[in-house]
Design a protein around this motif. Structure first.
Motif, PDB file in Angstrom:
ATOM      1  N   GLN A 283       0.739  -1.218   0.131  1.00  0.00           N
ATOM      2  CA  GLN A 283      -0.089   0.146  -0.001  1.00  0.00           C
ATOM      3  C   GLN A 283       0.953   1.291   0.058  1.00  0.00           C
ATOM      4  O   GLN A 283       1.956   1.149   0.811  1.00  0.00           O
TER       5      GLN A 283
ATOM      6  N   HIS B  95       1.041   5.350   0.456  1.00  0.00           N
ATOM      7  CA  HIS B  95       0.248   6.303   0.959  1.00  0.00           C
ATOM      8  C   HIS B  95       0.750   7.758   0.399  1.00  0.00           C
ATOM      9  O   HIS B  95       1.931   8.082   0.698  1.00  0.00           O
TER      10      HIS B  95
ATOM     11  N   TYR C 268      -3.689   4.912  -5.829  1.00  0.00           N
ATOM     12  CA  TYR C 268      -3.271   5.566  -4.665  1.00  0.00           C
ATOM     13  C   TYR C 268      -3.586   7.049  -4.833  1.00  0.00           C
ATOM     14  O   TYR C 268      -3.120   7.782  -5.716  1.00  0.00           O
TER      15      TYR C 268
END
Length: 130
Positions: free
Chosen positions: A1, A3, A119
């Motif tokens: 993931q 950020h 994202y």
């Protein structure tokens, strides 16, 4: 993931300049195509500018061409959006988005497609007063 984190928004008068920054918490932004989108009150989100992972290609919405510049700082793993000659109609929340999909994007249509980007940052407010 990944950020994504934006910064640099603010309130300015028309014809002023601002520089938005986009970074990734994991330091992986250099591997991604990165775009800026914006959303004004009551309007849909729209593409502003994009830069390829290699920094070779850049794309702009017509309304910002000649005023905005998207760039990368490789060592700092940051993407910038330099906004000059700001207009009232540039007022919006600006979002940074990263696309790590393969095959890579090719052409304006792909880079401007918000569905490509997995994202997204939380957004930074830009307010331009006339």
């Amino acid at each position: 993931q990944v950020h994504v984190i934006e910064s640099g928004g603010g309130s300015v008068q028309a014809w002023s300049s601002l520089r938005l920054s986009c970074a990734a918490s994991e330091g992986a932004l250099n591997r991604y195509n990165v775009a800026w989108f914006r959303q004004a009150p009551g309007k849909e989100r729209e593409f502003v500018a994009a830069i390829s992972w290699s920094a070779v290609s850049t794309y702009y919405q017509d309304s910002v061409k000649g005023r905005f510049t998207i760039s990368r700082d490789g060592p700092r793993n940051t993407v910038y959006l330099q906004m000059n000659s700001l207009k009232f109609e540039d007022t919006a929340v600006y979002f940074c988005a990263a696309d790590g999909r393969h095959p890579r994007c090719s052409g304006y249509g792909c880079y401007a497609d918000d569905k490509r980007y997995d994202y997204w940052g939380q957004g930074t407010q830009v307010t331009v007063s006339s």
